[in-house]
Design an enzyme around this catalytic site. Structure first.
Site, PDB file in Angstrom:
ATOM      1  N   GLY B 318       0.839  -1.202   0.000  1.00 17.88           N
ATOM      2  CA  GLY B 318       0.000   0.000   0.000  1.00 17.88           C
ATOM      3  C   GLY B 318       0.866   1.241   0.000  1.00 17.88           C
ATOM      4  CB  SER B 319       0.178   4.623   1.278  1.00 18.78           C
ATOM      5  OG  SER B 319      -1.086   4.643   0.652  1.00 18.78           O
ATOM      6  CB  THR B 320       4.406   1.425   3.501  1.00 18.39           C
ATOM      7  OG1 THR B 320       4.144   0.202   2.808  1.00 18.39           O
ATOM      8  CG2 THR B 320       3.488   1.491   4.708  1.00 18.39           C
ATOM      9  CE  LYS B 322       0.343   6.580  -2.011  1.00 14.16           C
ATOM     10  NZ  LYS B 322      -0.779   7.050  -1.176  1.00 14.16           N
TER      11      LYS B 322
END
EC number: 3.5.2.6
Lengths: 387, 624
Positions: B318-320, B322
Site C-alpha cells: 500500500g502507501s508505505t 510511496k
C-alpha cells in the site's frame, strides 16, 4: 611236612579280616586326591556365586563330607558281601528305573528322580554302579571257554541294554551312553574277544540311521548343532559357542580367580553344573585345566593300580569298571564343553554342583577301596571264601 | 589256580590297552585346550570383550536459546523414557507385551517400535514411551527382571518456557526423518531431535554439540553392570538472540487476536529486537506430539498461526511503498521536490480514471505534503513521470523483491514486478496504468513485514544496506562466532533525497493533518516518523464508487484492507525501525499506526532503562 606256600605271604590273605585291619588298609592317598578334586569344585562354586558359599559351595561341602563317610563305610564292608548282593542290587535299581519311567509317563514330563526328602534319588545313577557290580559278578566265575561261547554273552548283554534303553527313553542320552560304554569296557576286560567288539561296533554303526529315528527332536538338534555350532549362535548353539569363548578367552593363565567375565556376566549357561569346567578354565587358564586333568589322571592311575593288584576277578572288574565310569564322566563333560562331542547332560565328577552324582561316584570309589582293602581275599565263584 | 593267574595276566594286558586309550583321549583333551586357549586365545578374548563391552553414544545437551538479556527461551528438561534393545529381548513382541502390562503402550507406538527396529541395528535402544511419570519409572524398575531388554533412560527434551512467545523465531525440534539423515552419529540416538524450524533449524548443527561415548560392561541380558570408560561430548553452543522477550511479549499482547506481524529492528546493526506474528502456537505441543485435532485446528485456521507472517506473509505494501516511489523519482531527477501536482480526488490516464483515497482531493501537493497526506494522485503523477522500472530498481535496492537474508528459514521474497516479470509470469505486456497502481503499493507489488522494516531502516540510517538478523552471533564451521561490526554497503542514494523523504515521514506523524498525526509520540526524545498504508484487497466497482465506498467495518474480514505502518525513531538520532502489518485490519492510520506508536514507546523506554542500568552499574563500581 610241606604246606602249600601262600602266594601272598600277608596277613590279609585271610578269609576274614577284623575291622581294625581294614581301617589300617584304607587308602588315604586316594582319599586325598578325591578331596583335592572336590576342593577345586568348592572353590569354583564359591566363585560361581560371586564369592559366596551360598547357594552352592556350602551344600556341596556337606554332601562331600557325607559322601566320603559313605565311601569309607562301603570300603569297610567285605567285598564278598557286595558280590553276593550284586544281582539283588541290580534288580532293585532296575525296578526303580521302571518306577520313574512309569511315574514319568503318568506324571509330568521327564522326571528322572525319586524324592526321598533329603535327596533326590536318580535310579540311573544307582544303575551305573549296580550294573558294574552285576556284570563283574557274572564274569567273575567265567573261564575262557565260557566267555568264548556267544550264548554265554546273551544274559549280560540283556543286563546292559534293558536299563540303557529305559534310560534312553527318559530321555537321557548321556547316561545311556555311559552305561553302554562302561559295560563295553567291562566286557573287554573280562576277556571277550576283540573281533566280537568289532562286529558289534560295525552293527551299531549300521544301526545309526535306525537309532536316529528314536532320538527326540531336541537331541537331533543337539547333534546337528554339534556338527556346526556356528549355524545357530543364539539358539541351541549359544551354549557351546559361549563356552568356547569363555575357555579361549581364558588363555594360558586365565583371567584370575573370580574374574571370569563370561561366567560373571552370565554369558556362560549352567556355570555351576554342566559348564563348570569352562568356568574353571576361564579363570585359571590352560594351566588350571591341565592341573585338574592331572588330578583326574592320578585318580585313574590309582584305580588301575588297585584293579591290577586285586587277586579276585570280581575285585579287578569292579575297580576297573568304576574307574572307567569315572573317566567317562569327566571325559564326556570336558569334551562337551570344549566342543568335541555333542552337548549331553553329564556333570563333571566331584566338581559340578549336584548331590546324586557326587554320592553315587563316592559310593563307587568306596567299592574300589573295598576291592583294595580286600585285594588279597580270594573269592569263590559264589562269593564265599576260598573253596 | 593257574586258571586265575592267566586271567590276571590277560586283565593286565587289556588294562594296559584301555588305559592307553584313556591316556590318548586325555591327550586329546589337553590338545583341545591348547588349541582353544593358546592358539585361538586372541580370537576368543576379542569375542569375550565384544560380549562384555557395549559402547553407547552420549547425547550432549542441546544449546540453550536466550534473548538479548539472557532470558531463556528454549531449555532442556529431563525426559524419562522406556527403551527396548531388540537384541536383548527373546522377541520384541514378548517384551512389548510384558511392558504394556505395566505402562500403557498404544498400537501406534508399537508399530513405530517395530518399524524403527527394522531400520536400526539391533543393539541400538529404541524409545517405546517418552516423558514417563515418576510412578511409571518406578513400576518399570521394580519389574525389571520380567522385562528383558527394557531400559529406563534419562534423555533431554526441549522445552520452551515462554510457550507461544517467539515461537515462530525459535521453531521447534522433532525426530530426524530419513531424508534428513547426515553422518552425525548422534542421529542414531533414540529420541534424538533436530531443529525443524526457526533458529532451531538454522543453528541446529552448532546447538547439537558433539557426541560422547560411554563403554559399559553388560551382562548376558544386556543390563549394564558398570561403566568402563567415558568420553564426554561437547555440549551444544548456547544461542543468544537479538530479540527482547519483554518487548516481544508487549508486542504480541498489543497485536492481540489480530492476524498481524510486527518487526522492530536496529537500523544500524540489523538486530531484530521484536518479531511477532499473531496468532502464535505453542512449540511444546510439537515435542509432546500433536493430536490430530490440534493439528487440524492449527493448519486450517484462516489466520494461519503456524506461519511466521513477519517473514513469510506477503502483503501489498500500500502507501508505505510511496517512500520508494518518491526516492526513485527524486534520485532520477524526473521530478523536483518543489514540483506541485493538483489533486482533485482523481486523475485520468487514457480512458481509465484513477482515484485518490480522498474523494474530495488534496488540492496542490508537493513531495512533503504528498507523503504527509499520502496523496495518491500526487504519486500517480510522480510514477507516470518516473516509470516503474526505476521504481522497481529502487525497491530492490531497499530490500524488496527478494529475501532480506534474515537468519530464519522459509523467508518469502515478496514481489517487485517489472516488464520482464510480467511478460514471463503473465505473458502480457506492461500497461502504463499499472505503473500508477503499482507505484502506490497495489497491483502486483507484495512485500513482507520484515522487508518493510528493512526498507525503513535503510531510509533512516542514511542509505546503508543493513541486513536483519535474529541471532546475536553467527555460525562458522559448526561453531558460533560473534558478529563482527558490520560494514553495510552504501546504497548510493543521495543524502538530500533521503532527508526529504524523512521530512515527509516526520510530517506524517508530527504535523497536524498528517495521516498518522493522531498516533504520534509526544514524549520528548522519542518522536517517531512514519508512513501509513492501507492496502486494498478487493476491487472497488464503479457502481460502489457512485453509491459510496463501503467502510472496512461493513465488510467481511477477508475483504477488509490490510493496515500497514512503517516508522523509525527517535526522530533526531534514529535507532529503530518498525513495520506493522495487520492483515485485513482496516486503515493504516487508525489501526497500524497506534500499534507501532505503543511498541516504539516501549522499545525506547527499554533503551533508556538500559542506559540507566549501565549508569547504575558504573556508580556501583565507583562506590567500591
Amino acid at each position: 611236612m610241606l604246606r602249600p606256600m601262600p602266594r601272598m605271604p600277608s596277613r590279609l590273605n585271610r578269609t576274614e579280616m577284623s575291622v581294625r585291619d581294614k581301617i589300617w588298609q584304607i587308602n588315604w592317598s586316594l582319599i586325598a586326591v578325591l578331596s583335592a578334586i572336590a576342593c577345586v569344585g568348592f572353590a569354583t562354586l564359591y566363585s560361581a556365586a560371586q564369592g559366596s558359599l551360598d547357594p552352592w559351595a556350602m551344600k556341596q561341602m556337606v554332601r562331600f563330607a557325607i559322601g566320603i563317610s559313605i565311601m569309607i563305610g562301603i570300603a569297610l564292608v567285605d567285598l564278598r558281601f557286595w558280590m553276593r548282593n550284586a544281582y539283588i542290587m541290580y534288580v532293585i535299581a532296575f525296578i526303580l528305573l521302571v518306577a520313574v519311567e512309569l511315574r514319568g509317563t503318568i506324571g509330568m514330563g521327564a522326571q528322572r528322580w525319586i524324592d526321598l526328602g533329603f535327596i533326590q534319588l536318580q535310579p540311573s545313577e544307582i544303575m551305573k554302579i549296580a550294573l558294574i557290580l552285576a556284570l563283574a559278578r557274572y564274569f567273575h566265575g567265567a573261564g575262557f571257554q565260557e566267555i568264548g561261547r556267544p550264548l554265554f554273552l546273551i544274559p549280560p548283554l540283556i543286563m546292559v541294554f534293558a536299563p540303557a534303553i529305559l534310560v534312553l527313553k527318559q530321555p537321557d542320552l548321556g547316561t545311556a551312553m555311559m552305561l553302554v560304554l562302561s559295560s563295553g569296557a567291562l566286557f573287554f576286560m573280562a576277556g571277550v574277544r576283540v573281533w566280537k567288539f568289532v562286529l558289534v561296533i560295525a552293527g551299531g554303526l549300521a544301526a545309526i540311521p535306525l537309532a536316529w529315528q528314536f532320538l527326540r527332536e531336541y537331541q537331533k538338534k543337539r547333534v546337528l548343532i554339534f556338527l556346526d555350532p556356528e549355524n545357530d549362535p543364539l539358539g541351541a548353539g549359544y551354549h557351546i559357542t559361549q563356552s568356547k569363548i569363555a575357555l579361549g578367552s581364558g588363555g594360558m593363565f586365565g583371567k584370575g580367580y573370580m574374574m571370569g567375565t563370561q561366567s560373571r556376566l552370565n554369558f556362560l549357561p549352567e556355570k555351576q553344573t554342566d559348564f563348570i569346567f569352562t568356568m574353571f578354565a576361564e579363570e585359571w587358564g590352560m594351566m588350571g585345566g591341565l592341573v585338574l586333568l592331572g588330578l583326574y589322571a592320578l585318580l585313574l592311575a590309582f584305580g588301575y593300580a588297585i584293579a591290577m593288584r586285586c587277586r579276585s576277578q570280581f575285585g579287578r572288574l569292579v575297580a576297573h569298571g568304576i574307574t572307567t565310569t569315572f573317566f567317562l564322566y569327566f571325559f564326556i563333560n570336558t569334551a562337551m564343553v570344549m566342543g568335541l562331542v555333542p552337548v549331553v547332560g553329564v556333570p563333571l565328577p566331584l566338581i559340578s554342583y549336584g548331590g546324586t552324582a557326587m554320592l553315587s561316584l563316592l559310593a563307587g570309589w568306596g567299592l574300589v577301596m573295598s576291592a583294595y582293602i580286600h585285594r588279597d581275599v580270594p573269592i569263590s565263584r559264589r562269593g564265599m571264601g576260598e573253596e | 589256580m593257574y586258571h586265575d593267574n592267566d586271567r590276571s595276566k590277560m586283565f593286565s594286558r587289556r588294562a594296559l590297552v584301555l588305559g592307553g586309550g584313556k591316556a590318548l583321549l586325555m591327550g586329546a583333551l589337553a590338545a583341545r585346550m591348547y588349541y582353544l586357549q593358546v592358539m585361538e586365545a586372541n580370537k576368543y578374548a576379542m569375542l569375550a570383550e565384544d560380549n562384555r563391552v557395549s559402547t553407547r553414544l552420549l547425547a550432549p545437551p542441546r544449546g540453550l536459546i536466550l534473548d538479548r538479556n539472557g532470558i531463556a527461551m528454549a531449555v532442556n528438561q529431563h525426559n524419562y523414557r522406556a527403551m527396548v534393545v531388540a537384541e536383548r529381548t527373546p522377541s520384541l513382541d514378548y517384551t512389548l507385551d510384558a511392558l504394556s502390562r505395566i505402562i500403557t503402550i498404544g498400537d501406534g507406538e508399537r508399530a513405530r517400535v517395530h518399524k524403527e527396529a527394522r531400520r536400526r541395528r539391533s543393539f541400538v535402544p529404541i524409545s517405546v514411551r517418552e516423558n514417563l511419570t515418576w510412578e511409571e519409572v518406578a513400576r518399570v524398575e521394580v519389574n525389571a527382571a520380567d522385562l528383558p531388554g527394557v531400559i529406563i533412560d534419562v534423555g533431554q527434551s526441549r522445552h520452551y518456557p515462554l510457550e507461544s512467545l517467539g515461537a515462530h523465531i525459535l521453531g521447534y525440534v522433532s525426530a530426524v526423518s530419513e531424508n534428513e539423515l547426515t553422518d552425525d552419529p548422534l542421529e542414531e540416538l533414540p529420541g534424538f531431535r533436530i531443529g525443524k524450524g526457526g533458529v532451531e533449524r538454522i543453528y541446529d548443527m552448532a546447538m547439537r554439540g558433539r557426541h560422547g561415548t560411554s563403554s559399559v560392561e553388560v551382562n548376558a541380558v544386556g543390563r549394564v553392570i558398570r561403566e568402563l570408560e567415558r568420553k564426554e561430548g561437547e555440549p551444544g553452543v548456547d544461542l543468544n538472540l537479538t530479540l527482547d522477550v519483554k518487548l516481544q511479549e508487549y508486542a504480541a499482547q498489543r497485536l492481540g487476536d489480530e492476524s498481524a506481524a510486527v518487526v522492530v529492528m536496529d537500523i544500524h546493526t540489523g538486530d531484530v529486537i521484536v518479531m511477532a506474528s499473531t496468532p502464535s502456537f505453542d512449540p511444546n505441543a510439537f515435542n509432546r506430539g500433536l493430536t490430530s485435532e490440534e493439528w487440524k485446528d492449527l493448519s486450517t485456521n484462516p489466520r494461519s498461526p503456524l506461519s511466521n507472517k513477519a517473514i513469510a506473509g506477503q502483503f501489498a505494501p500500500g502507501s508505505t511503498f510511496k517512500l520508494v516511489t518518491a526516492l526513485a523519482a527524486l534520485e532520477s531527477r524526473d521530478i523536483t521536490p518543489e514540483m506541485r501536482v493538483f489533486c482533485s480526488g482523481h486523475t485520468q490516464m487514457g480512458s481509465i480514471k484513477f482515484h485518490c483515497w480522498k474523494k474530495e482531493g488534496h488540492g496542490a501537493q508537493d513531495m512533503i505534503s504528498g507523503i504527509k497526506n499520502s496523496c495518491d494522485v500526487y504519486f500517480y503523477e510522480v510514477a507516470r513521470r518516473t516509470g516503474f522500472e526505476k521504481i522497481a530498481e529502487m525497491a530492490r535496492r531497499f530490500g524488496m523483491g527478494g529475501p532480506t537474508g534474515v537468519d530464519l528459514p522459509n523467508e518469502r521474497p515478496g514481489n517487485i514486478p517489472d516488464k520482464a516479470w510480467k511478460k514471463k509470469a503473465l505473458k502480457q505486456p506492461w500497461h502504463p496504468g499499472e505503473t500508477l497502481i503499482n507505484a502506490i503499493g497495489q497491483g502486483y507489488v507484495t512485500t513482507t513485514p520484515i522487508q518493510l522494516a528493512v526498507m525503513t531502516a535503510r531510509i533512516a540510517n542514511g542509505g546503508f544496506g543493513v541486513v536483519p538478523h535474529v541471532a546475536r552471533d553467527t555460525i562458522v564451521d559448526k561453531s558460533v562466532k560473534s558478529r563482527t561490526n558490520p560494514q553495510w554497503p552504501n546504497l548510493n542514494v543521495s543524502r538530500q533525497s533521503l532527508a526529504l523523504v524523512r521530512k515527509g515521514m516526520f510530517a506524517v506523524s508530527n504535523e497536524p493533518g498528517g495521516t498518522a498525526y493522531k498516533a504520534r509520540i509526544t514524549q520528548e526524545g522519542m518522536w517517531l516518523s512514519g508512513k501509513t498504508g492501507s492496502a486494498q484487497v478487493r476491487r472497488i466497482t464503479m457502481r460502489e464508487r457512485e453509491t459510496g465506498v463501503k467502510k472496512n467495518d461493513q465488510l467481511p474480514w477477508k475483504e477488509r484492507d490490510h493496515a500497514l505502518f512503517v516508522a523509525y525513531a527517535p526522530e533526531e538520532n534514529p535507532r529503530y525501525s518498525i513495520a506493522v502489518v495487520v492483515e485485513h485490519g482496516g486503515g493504516g492510520s487508525a489501526v497500524a499506526a497506534p500499534i507501532a506508536r505503543d511498541i516504539m514507546i516501549e522499545v525506547q523506554k527499554r533503551d533508556l532503562a538500559r542506559v540507566a542500568e549501565a549508569k547504575d552499574d558504573a556508580t556501583d563500581l565507583r562506590r567500591f
